[in-house]
Enzyme design. Structure first.
Site, PDB file in Angstrom:
ATOM      1  N   ASP A 124      50.460  32.442  55.082  1.00  0.00           N
ATOM      2  CA  ASP A 124      49.840  31.764  56.221  1.00  0.00           C
ATOM      3  C   ASP A 124      50.790  30.707  56.786  1.00  0.00           C
ATOM      4  O   ASP A 124      51.112  29.721  56.119  1.00  0.00           O
ATOM      5  CB  ASP A 124      48.527  31.114  55.760  1.00  0.00           C
ATOM      6  N   TYR A 154      44.208  28.466  74.353  1.00  0.00           N
ATOM      7  CA  TYR A 154      45.513  29.151  74.307  1.00  0.00           C
ATOM      8  C   TYR A 154      46.477  28.455  75.266  1.00  0.00           C
ATOM      9  O   TYR A 154      47.619  28.134  74.918  1.00  0.00           O
ATOM     10  CB  TYR A 154      45.306  30.618  74.686  1.00  0.00           C
TER      11      TYR A 154
END
Ligand SMILES: NC(=O)c1ccc[n+]([C@@H]2O[C@H](COP(=O)([O-])OP(=O)(O)OC[C@H]3O[C@@H](n4cnc5c(N)ncnc54)[C@H](OP(=O)(O)O)[C@@H]3O)[C@@H](O)[C@H]2O)c1
Length: 244
Positions: free
Chosen positions: A64, A156
């Site tokens: 991750d 985003y």
């Protein structure tokens, strides 16, 4: 004259994805040695590693990318094996197609983390090695949403504005130390991500991952040329790509 990239060491995130795998394949074909960092899906990363190893050497660290301890441990291990990093490409990213009112704090934090915080701190951790390289270059894969606003893309867009903000700052901070920073801001690229964020777009006329690999190759092979630009925006769908 084009620079040779033979045996230069590239640290690349998100290599298991559409754009990342195209960049990995291109850089390996140019003789670069690749450190592939991070993946949610280790199988996808392993497939790319196998492909890269047909042309060049490769180290892969699935994990991750938002885990800063993982970043440090993987980077340390790779540098111990290969001695340095010449080029960093912060490519991994994630998106959500969510109405503004439905964005949760968890979604906000997750997207900001992978798209801006992770590349920020990976760059910071790579700087001691980049400073020792004669061709130190950082390329951040941003987005046209980092330049203007699109519906359903608020977080985003915020994350890519943030990415572009610190890229510009770092570019001026490290220019004198001969470290070059660039951002590439594509419009819709035909990968798994765009199928989620822009289900309305069709593949026809869309940017292909190999187009982004072309730009990466241009930046790296023209590093010492005045022709290199700091920011590249690429927007198809009927319009010519334009360079800033
Ligand atoms: N596609 C577009 O239209 C478009 C347009 C402009 C900019 N971009 C940018 O281009 C970059 C690459 O996107 P893409 O289109 O190639 O998308 P993609 O195919 O979905 O690839 C994204 C990559 O990021 C990795 N990733 C995401 N979160 C991660 C995490 N927490 N830890 C580790 N790895 C993680 C994914 O790993 P797994 O595959 O293992 O999940 C995948 O390899 C992104 O920064 C994106 O914002 C894309």
């Amino acid at each position: 004259m084009k620079n040779s990239l033979k045996d230069k060491i590239l640290l690349l995130t998100g290599a298991g994805g559409g754009i990342g795998s195209a960049i990995a394949a291109r850089c390996a074909s140019l003789g670069m040695k690749l450190i592939l960092l991070g993946a949610n899906n280790p199988e996808k990363l392993e497939t790319v590693k196998t492909l890269v190893e047909k042309h060049s050497s490769c180290l892969a660290y699935p994990g991750d990318l938002t885990d800063l301890e993982f970043l440090s441990a993987a980077l340390e291990n790779a540098v111990e094996k290969w001695g340095g990093v010449d080029v960093l490409i912060n490519n991994a990213g994630t998106a959500a197609n969510t109405p503004f009112e439905e964005v949760t704090p968890e979604t906000f934090d997750r997207i900001m983390a992978i798209n801006s915080r992770t590349p920020f701190f990976l760059t910071q951790k790579s700087l001691p090695f980049l400073k020792r390289s004669s061709c130190a270059t950082v390329i951040n894969i941003a987005s046209v949403t980092g330049h203007s606003g699109y519906p359903m893309q608020s977080v985003y867009s915020a994350s890519k504005h943030a990415l572009l903000g610190w890229t510009k700052s770092a570019a001026s901070e490290y220019y004198k130390e001969n470290i070059r920073f660039h951002a590439i801001s594509p419009g819709g690229v035909y990968t798994d991500m765009v199928k989620v964020t822009r289900p309305d777009l069709t593949p026809e006329g869309m940017i292909m991952p190999e187009d982004i690999a072309d730009i990466v190759e241009f930046i790296l092979t023209h590093r010492n040329s005045n022709a290199v630009i700091d920011e590249i925006m690429l927007h198809r769908n009927g319009k010519e790509p334009f360079l800033v």
